[in-house]
Design a protein around this motif. Sequence first.
Motif, short mmCIF file in Angstrom:
data_model
loop_
_atom_site.label_atom_id
_atom_site.label_comp_id
_atom_site.label_asym_id
_atom_site.label_seq_id
_atom_site.Cartn_x
_atom_site.Cartn_y
_atom_site.Cartn_z
N CYS A 150 -33.14 -18.64 14.10
CA CYS A 150 -33.45 -17.35 14.70
C CYS A 150 -32.17 -16.60 15.03
CB CYS A 150 -34.26 -17.52 15.98
SG CYS A 150 -35.96 -17.96 15.73
N LEU A 151 -31.27 -17.33 15.66
CA LEU A 151 -30.03 -16.75 16.15
C LEU A 151 -29.20 -16.21 14.99
CD1 LEU A 151 -28.91 -16.65 19.01
CD2 LEU A 151 -27.53 -18.64 18.47
N LYS A 152 -29.20 -16.95 13.89
CA LYS A 152 -28.32 -16.63 12.76
C LYS A 152 -28.67 -15.29 12.15
CE LYS A 152 -26.53 -18.75 8.61
NZ LYS A 152 -27.02 -19.52 7.48
N ARG A 153 -29.95 -15.05 11.91
CA ARG A 153 -30.33 -13.83 11.22
C ARG A 153 -30.95 -12.80 12.15
NH1 ARG A 153 -29.83 -14.44 5.58
NH2 ARG A 153 -30.18 -12.22 5.63
N GLY A 154 -31.01 -13.08 13.45
CA GLY A 154 -31.57 -12.10 14.36
C GLY A 154 -33.07 -11.93 14.25
N THR A 155 -33.74 -12.93 13.72
CA THR A 155 -35.19 -12.87 13.61
C THR A 155 -35.80 -13.52 14.85
OG1 THR A 155 -34.89 -13.17 11.26
CG2 THR A 155 -37.11 -13.40 12.10
N THR A 156 -36.82 -12.87 15.39
CA THR A 156 -37.48 -13.43 16.56
C THR A 156 -38.56 -14.41 16.11
OG1 THR A 156 -37.12 -11.29 17.55
CG2 THR A 156 -38.52 -12.82 18.76
N GLY A 157 -38.59 -15.55 16.74
CA GLY A 157 -39.58 -16.55 16.36
C GLY A 157 -40.52 -16.88 17.50
N PHE A 158 -41.78 -17.05 17.18
CA PHE A 158 -42.77 -17.47 18.19
C PHE A 158 -43.44 -18.72 17.67
CE2 PHE A 158 -42.43 -12.90 18.73
CZ PHE A 158 -42.32 -12.77 20.10
N VAL A 159 -43.53 -19.72 18.52
CA VAL A 159 -44.34 -20.88 18.15
C VAL A 159 -45.55 -20.88 19.05
CG1 VAL A 159 -44.47 -23.37 17.98
CG2 VAL A 159 -42.37 -22.22 17.35
N LEU A 160 -46.71 -20.75 18.44
CA LEU A 160 -47.96 -20.77 19.20
C LEU A 160 -48.43 -22.21 19.22
CD1 LEU A 160 -50.82 -18.21 18.51
CD2 LEU A 160 -51.24 -20.46 19.40
N ARG A 161 -48.37 -22.82 20.40
CA ARG A 161 -48.74 -24.23 20.47
C ARG A 161 -50.25 -24.34 20.44
NH1 ARG A 161 -44.49 -27.19 22.45
NH2 ARG A 161 -45.69 -28.93 21.66
N ARG A 162 -50.75 -24.94 19.37
CA ARG A 162 -52.18 -25.00 19.18
C ARG A 162 -52.54 -26.33 18.52
NH1 ARG A 162 -55.58 -21.18 15.12
NH2 ARG A 162 -57.62 -21.79 15.86
N TRP A 163 -53.60 -26.93 19.01
CA TRP A 163 -53.98 -28.25 18.53
C TRP A 163 -55.34 -28.17 17.87
CZ3 TRP A 163 -50.31 -31.95 19.26
CH2 TRP A 163 -49.29 -31.62 20.16
N PRO A 164 -55.55 -29.00 16.84
CA PRO A 164 -56.88 -29.02 16.23
C PRO A 164 -57.92 -29.51 17.24
CG PRO A 164 -55.31 -30.29 14.92
CD PRO A 164 -54.63 -29.93 16.19
N HIS A 165 -59.17 -29.13 16.99
CA HIS A 165 -60.26 -29.46 17.91
C HIS A 165 -60.30 -30.96 18.20
CE1 HIS A 165 -63.97 -29.45 19.95
NE2 HIS A 165 -64.70 -29.93 18.96
N GLY A 166 -60.26 -31.30 19.49
CA GLY A 166 -60.37 -32.69 19.91
C GLY A 166 -59.08 -33.47 19.85
N ARG A 167 -57.93 -32.80 19.58
CA ARG A 167 -56.69 -33.54 19.51
C ARG A 167 -55.61 -32.90 20.38
NH1 ARG A 167 -54.59 -34.49 13.82
NH2 ARG A 167 -56.31 -33.28 12.99
N THR A 168 -56.01 -32.36 21.50
CA THR A 168 -55.04 -31.72 22.38
C THR A 168 -54.11 -32.76 22.99
OG1 THR A 168 -56.82 -30.22 22.91
CG2 THR A 168 -54.85 -30.06 24.24
N ALA A 169 -52.84 -32.47 22.94
CA ALA A 169 -51.87 -33.41 23.52
C ALA A 169 -51.65 -33.05 24.98
CB ALA A 169 -50.55 -33.34 22.76
N ALA A 170 -51.59 -34.07 25.81
CA ALA A 170 -51.45 -33.82 27.24
C ALA A 170 -49.98 -33.66 27.62
CB ALA A 170 -52.06 -34.97 28.03
N VAL A 171 -49.09 -34.38 26.94
CA VAL A 171 -47.69 -34.37 27.36
C VAL A 171 -47.02 -33.07 26.93
CG1 VAL A 171 -47.18 -36.80 27.56
CG2 VAL A 171 -47.28 -35.76 25.30
N GLN A 172 -46.22 -32.57 27.84
CA GLN A 172 -45.45 -31.37 27.55
C GLN A 172 -44.05 -31.81 27.18
OE1 GLN A 172 -44.95 -28.20 26.44
NE2 GLN A 172 -46.45 -27.61 27.96
N GLU A 173 -43.68 -31.62 25.94
CA GLU A 173 -42.37 -32.09 25.49
C GLU A 173 -41.33 -30.99 25.72
OE1 GLU A 173 -43.12 -32.86 21.38
OE2 GLU A 173 -43.92 -30.87 21.11
#
Lengths: 250, 499
Positions: A150-173
């Motif tokens: 992102c930093l290199k080319r000045g592009t903004t990045g968004f990661v939408l944290r999303r889990w498939p149905h029934g596989r939600t992770a509890a731990v926040q990494e």
Amino acid sequence: MPAPASLAVLRARLHALQPQAGHGVLPFGDPRVDACLPEGGLALGALHEVGAAGIEAETGAVAAGFIACLLARLPGIKPLFWIAPACDLHAPGLLAYGLDPGRLVLVQTRDDAETLAAMEAVLREGAATAVVAEAGRLGRIASRRLQLACLKRGTTGFVLRRWPHGRTAAVQEATAAVTRWQVAPAPSTAAHREPGPPRWRVELAHARGGIEGAWIMQAGGSSDAAHPLRVVAELADAAPAPAVRPGRAG
Amino acid sequence: MPSWPTLRLRRQSAPAAPDKPLATVETQHGQRRLAAVCPRAAAMGLRVDMALAEARAICPELTVVEADPEADRAALAALAAWCERYTPLAAPDPPDGLFLDIAGCAHLFGTEAALAEDLSLRLQRNGLAHRIAVAGTAGAAWALARSATAGAPCTVLPAGAERQALAMLPVALLRLDARMVAGLRRVGLKRIGELARQPRAELSARFGPLPVLRLDQAYGAAEAAIAWPRPPAPWAERLAFAEPIGTPEDLSRALAELARRLCARLEAGQRGGHRFAASFLRVDGQRPAIAIATALPLHDAERIAKLLGEKLDTVAPGFGIDAMVLEAEETAPLRPPQAALADLGKPQDTELAAAIDQLANRLGSARLWRAAPHASHVPERTVRRLPPLAARPAWESDPAVERPIRLLRRPEPIEATALVPDDPPILFRWRGALHRVRAATGPERIAAEWWRRTPQEQRPETDLVRDYYRVEDNNGARFWIFRAGLEGMPRWFLHGLFG
């Protein structure tokens, strides 16, 4: 080797090691939010993370709306990439947040690893104004790579944290994202049992060089507003007062 | 290769010991006859077309295998592919021959004779009995390779000597069928030289155009059409290695070199490639290949090498690769970039094309698209997919129509409770969680498109009249749900989610 040349090499190396100059910020237009962010706004050319809890972590509807609001305000005329394993993003639905779906290039992947690899490829080519990736797992190493891209080319990045149905992770990494947002739906001002403009509980759970905060925001509403997101209330339980926080930028 | 079917059998399945005679049989007119005999069996007096019973009487220890012309042809094609080490133009010539066009390739081996000897040696080592002839025309080479007078396995005919060399050979070696040969024999024409001396008009009148044509082809007066399995591509580059290579670094270096050479030619020709294929000629005769496609015509060596390099790990080098070919399978003239005044501020297409090429080759081109509006009221049909480099689709915002940001691929059935059948539900259960409705708007009635009517029994339940409601639950989450059908018990479905 003559001394000035080696000095120049060392200077260049030092320069490369230093954090790059920022690519500007996107202010929210409300001092209550902008004060929590370094340089008074959402950093451009950086990686941001948007997550949710409960059923929203599976559907990613509010998170997608929140990101769409931000994308609509981003400066730049290159296309926007939206990379996801599930192709349930409904383009006409983006119009309500002021985002023109025609700017989007949609990419469907097979799994998280492929999503993040595709995101990195687009970031490195500098082909987009912003890239959104929907992924559940985002490790420290992967997020670090994305942040550097992102930093290199000045592009903004968004990661939408999303889990498939029934596989939600509890731990926040821990990740290398510059900010981490946690969004949830909030009851709107319903009149005569009719839903009003959507309201979200937006929490800035982590901001590098900034402080945490939480607000109730309303999307859309008055269309002439400087920002499609309007803060309607500040939540008291968010964070300690800014003054006692060391290392606050600005 | 006079006894190709038996050679193939010995190589592939070894049905008999190498020193035992072997033959294949086929059924002709209800009679079992030999289709091919190995050299050992031939030496014992067995001939093709001999009845099986007779053959067994002559040679009781003969091993007999059913003839399989399909497998013979496939094996011949594989051998032809292997021969691409000598020339890109190598064609199988069923039932038992190969054509190699070595024009312009012989110097790589020194002389034509050296090339033929190299090929002969390699075939010999693999136990393939063969005869090779090098001649100025395909017809002459065919005849010479099959003429019994040739003692050594390799015959190299000097240029222009076809007439002399062929004069004493039987007419059957002109690739004529048995009936025609018998007809010619009946009028006393046994040798090619005799045939060549006859008036051409009379020959054509009596035997049709074929003998004259074959004669011309053998003498180089007419073109011989050979079906090359790989038509010569004008945009191909080839790199042969002195020693077989196999490490990924070597392969990617070679790939970069090939791309550089090909792109230099493409650039000189003002063309760009749409599709590129790299094939790897392995020492064991296999030919793995990788291919990429690009959105815009391309002659950028670095990008081509990078795109191909991403697929290199699918190439198994086996015991080594001794030649590589890079080919631009589709090319298009490059439009010279002309900047219009209005476009000056616009972003460069090339960056976008580079990113899209990378993703399309990794994921498949169907997985990238731009969403364009499509005139339909049925929500799942309102979006049409355009290729990612298409012009930006124009969307118009209609504040009266609010659509969800997430649309489920298939509406999911929910258990809903409504006070009155025509009212929105007061609570519903979706994916195991109960949602109490706090506010709702609707209904918005969307009917099925009658012009796409499918038979009643094939239509899903949701493909009827739908009454859509936008509902908000107690937490503020917003859903798009609908009631399907007009009569009977209402059935509720969840179709989308609002942010």
